[in-house]
Design a protein around this motif. Sequence first.
Motif, PDB file in Angstrom:
ATOM      1  N   LEU A   1      26.248  18.069 -24.685  1.00 14.43           N
ATOM      2  CA  LEU A   1      25.525  18.638 -25.425  1.00 14.43           C
ATOM      3  C   LEU A   1      25.444  20.059 -24.688  1.00 14.43           C
ATOM      4  O   LEU A   1      25.366  21.186 -25.466  1.00 14.43           O
ATOM      5  CB  LEU A   1      24.181  18.049 -25.852  1.00 14.43           C
ATOM      6  CG  LEU A   1      23.180  19.091 -26.374  1.00 14.43           C
ATOM      7  CD1 LEU A   1      23.643  19.322 -27.645  1.00 14.43           C
ATOM      8  CD2 LEU A   1      21.892  18.035 -26.558  1.00 14.43           C
ATOM      9  N   ALA A   2      25.445  19.784 -23.500  1.00 14.76           N
ATOM     10  CA  ALA A   2      25.188  21.199 -22.783  1.00 14.76           C
ATOM     11  C   ALA A   2      26.373  21.941 -22.754  1.00 14.76           C
ATOM     12  O   ALA A   2      26.352  23.368 -22.893  1.00 14.76           O
ATOM     13  CB  ALA A   2      24.999  20.813 -21.213  1.00 14.76           C
ATOM     14  N   ALA A   3      27.456  21.499 -22.733  1.00 15.39           N
ATOM     15  CA  ALA A   3      28.709  22.297 -23.100  1.00 15.39           C
ATOM     16  C   ALA A   3      28.690  23.003 -24.480  1.00 15.39           C
ATOM     17  O   ALA A   3      29.031  24.098 -24.471  1.00 15.39           O
ATOM     18  CB  ALA A   3      30.069  21.410 -22.746  1.00 15.39           C
ATOM     19  N   ALA A   4      28.318  22.292 -25.492  1.00 11.63           N
ATOM     20  CA  ALA A   4      28.382  22.759 -26.810  1.00 11.63           C
ATOM     21  C   ALA A   4      27.401  23.828 -26.811  1.00 11.63           C
ATOM     22  O   ALA A   4      27.436  24.823 -27.558  1.00 11.63           O
ATOM     23  CB  ALA A   4      28.083  21.653 -27.756  1.00 11.63           C
ATOM     24  N   LEU A   5      26.266  23.667 -26.222  1.00 13.00           N
ATOM     25  CA  LEU A   5      25.217  24.769 -26.145  1.00 13.00           C
ATOM     26  C   LEU A   5      25.746  26.022 -25.553  1.00 13.00           C
ATOM     27  O   LEU A   5      25.600  27.263 -25.959  1.00 13.00           O
ATOM     28  CB  LEU A   5      23.912  24.246 -25.671  1.00 13.00           C
ATOM     29  CG  LEU A   5      23.124  23.103 -26.323  1.00 13.00           C
ATOM     30  CD1 LEU A   5      21.910  22.696 -25.445  1.00 13.00           C
ATOM     31  CD2 LEU A   5      22.487  23.369 -27.652  1.00 13.00           C
ATOM     32  N   ARG A   6      26.208  25.843 -24.413  1.00 17.49           N
ATOM     33  CA  ARG A   6      26.792  27.031 -23.844  1.00 17.49           C
ATOM     34  C   ARG A   6      28.090  27.628 -24.553  1.00 17.49           C
ATOM     35  O   ARG A   6      28.141  28.911 -24.682  1.00 17.49           O
ATOM     36  CB  ARG A   6      27.399  26.406 -22.406  1.00 17.49           C
ATOM     37  CG  ARG A   6      28.033  27.490 -21.453  1.00 17.49           C
ATOM     38  CD  ARG A   6      28.149  27.008 -20.048  1.00 17.49           C
ATOM     39  NE  ARG A   6      28.768  26.024 -20.186  1.00 17.49           N
ATOM     40  CZ  ARG A   6      28.139  24.540 -19.753  1.00 17.49           C
ATOM     41  NH1 ARG A   6      27.007  24.518 -19.336  1.00 17.49           N
ATOM     42  NH2 ARG A   6      29.187  23.605 -19.559  1.00 17.49           N
ATOM     43  N   GLU A   7      28.741  26.915 -24.944  1.00 15.47           N
ATOM     44  CA  GLU A   7      29.848  27.455 -26.072  1.00 15.47           C
ATOM     45  C   GLU A   7      29.506  28.401 -26.832  1.00 15.47           C
ATOM     46  O   GLU A   7      29.875  29.682 -27.461  1.00 15.47           O
ATOM     47  CB  GLU A   7      30.940  26.360 -26.381  1.00 15.47           C
ATOM     48  CG  GLU A   7      31.446  25.622 -25.380  1.00 15.47           C
ATOM     49  CD  GLU A   7      32.216  24.572 -25.745  1.00 15.47           C
ATOM     50  OE1 GLU A   7      32.163  24.103 -27.107  1.00 15.47           O
ATOM     51  OE2 GLU A   7      32.655  23.629 -24.742  1.00 15.47           O
ATOM     52  N   ALA A   8      28.253  27.834 -27.862  1.00 17.91           N
ATOM     53  CA  ALA A   8      27.634  28.356 -28.916  1.00 17.91           C
ATOM     54  C   ALA A   8      26.664  29.561 -28.891  1.00 17.91           C
ATOM     55  O   ALA A   8      26.414  30.147 -29.590  1.00 17.91           O
ATOM     56  CB  ALA A   8      27.203  27.345 -29.955  1.00 17.91           C
ATOM     57  N   GLY A   9      26.119  29.633 -27.380  1.00  8.44           N
ATOM     58  CA  GLY A   9      25.126  30.630 -27.144  1.00  8.44           C
ATOM     59  C   GLY A   9      23.747  30.115 -27.775  1.00  8.44           C
ATOM     60  O   GLY A   9      23.255  31.310 -28.456  1.00  8.44           O
ATOM     61  N   ALA A  10      23.549  29.027 -27.953  1.00 11.95           N
ATOM     62  CA  ALA A  10      22.501  28.432 -28.629  1.00 11.95           C
ATOM     63  C   ALA A  10      21.284  28.687 -27.985  1.00 11.95           C
ATOM     64  O   ALA A  10      21.427  28.721 -26.821  1.00 11.95           O
ATOM     65  CB  ALA A  10      22.807  26.818 -28.933  1.00 11.95           C
TER      66      ALA A  10
END
Length: 616
Positions: A118-127
């Motif tokens: 989840l941390a990686a997905a948030l970082r990639e999306a700039g969420a």
Amino acid sequence: MARAVGARGLHAAAALALALAWSGVLATLHLEGRATLLDRIEAPLLDLRFALAGPRPAPAEVVIVALDDATLAEAGTYPLPRATLARLVRTLSGAGARGIGLDILFLERGPEAGDRDLAAALREAGAVIAGAALFARAGDGSEPAAEVPRAETVLWPTETLRASAGLGLVNVATDHGGTPRHVPLLIRADDAVLPAFALRLAARAARAEPVLTEGRLTVGRTRLRPDLGLSLPLRFYGPRGTIRTLSAAAVLRGAAGPEVLRDRVVIVGATATAGADTFATPFDPVLPGVELLATALGHLVAGDGLVRDLPVRRVDAAVAAALAAGAALLLPLAPPSLGLSLVGLAAVAWLAAAQLAFAQAGLWLGAGLPLAAMAPVVAFGIAGRMILDRRLAGRLAQAERALRVFQPPALAARIAGDPGYLAAPVAQVLGIVFVDLSGFTRLSETLGPAATQAFLKGFHALVEEEVTRAGGLVMTFMGDGAMSLFGLPEPGPDDADHALAAAAALVPRVRAWLRAESRADALDLRVGAHHGTVVVSRLGSRDHQHITATGDSVNVASRLMEVAKTLGAALVASEDLLAACRDSRAEIAAFEDRRAVAIRGRRQPLAVAVRWVRPA
């Protein structure tokens, strides 16, 4: 009247002082953004404005991806696994969403692999993910104020997720009834100033940092006017579902096409029956919290929120002072119905203007403040006016009673009801009776002033009683004489009969009274009665007038007393009077003589009837 004007002036001055002082206190609290009892007035009036304006379209740029009942059913657990959320974030990012925010408090760690994913997905999306501020006392931070609210502590996401995404606080400010009214855009916590969730997400979507200059907040191409303490007033779009909402389950299955997500700002949040926080709004008693945050986000993206900044509050304060001052002057000084009408129209006009500004321009002009400013002033104005008017009415009634003493009661009543009565002379046929005491001049020389006054007062009262009983009016007392008219204020068919009856009754009644006063040897009564046309009018100057009758018929009636004195008679009545009588056979038959007599000042003799009626 001068006293009344002076009292009203003092009343108006006191009301104006109250208006300025009271509205000044309320305006100070309003301009400082302090929570007061006025909020309990403003809240329902604001809800009414929402209801009158009705729902409006939400910005197409904002989309809610709901963790709804269908999503939880497919996931089989709540909260959703971190891996599922990571896949949802990547799906949204891959569909071209230009901003992604998760309205989820990640306060506890999940499985290590899921957290890393989840941390990686948030970082990639700039969420952006959510935090929440806690305040020291209940109510702190729940009302807009001139200062940025300060939190006692912040509920942070786990360190892994916090380090991988932007952070925004999801706090909202509610009124006393629990309806959200503002979103604080900044909150102080320790030495840091943290942005609201909606502000951080709008800035990420705009690819620009917010800029605050001269009370204006710029987010990308959007300019806003926040309220005091950098709080964002909420302008609800409508009931739940007004903002476009997609099921997270549909997004994960690929059922939501990329076109509905491309270039949109997306908020992911719970709407499921068991897991969603809800708020009561004017359009919906159970609006999901994620839709509330989406509303604030819509304002920051589209610039279509409510405006209630310091200049608007100053307008509120100025209008409140003006309405209160107007009421303070109108109610004491204007006619009561006009004053109340104008005050009511002014209040209604302001409420209508506030509604129009609300619906057309999103201006939150105060309704409660002007009404609260006016209320005590109106009460003071009405109460004071009632007291003053009651006192004035009492003085006028007293003055009217005093004036009635100088006019016959029936005539005074007519003048009171019709102040213009006899403003122009009126010619009409009346019965006229003159009375006079023969021998009174010699008697008054021996009585002295006090005894003379007492004697005349008794005589006048007796004449007044007999004339009034017969339906006439004593118009003038002239020392030991009096002139009475029959047919005022309105003429009647029996006026001649009434005049003859009064003239005949006065002789025995006055003689009996003279005997009781031991004055029968020194005094006797002379009566002259006539019927004819007289001119009734007001005589005198503009400031001093009295009502009297003039004309040849009046002169004739007066001269008949001289005829009675010459003949040694008690009563002399003209044949004109007897001819005008309709039902006075007995009185006419009682006359002892009929003859023609000379009248001083007239060429032709006058036919009269004579009654000697010698004292017993």
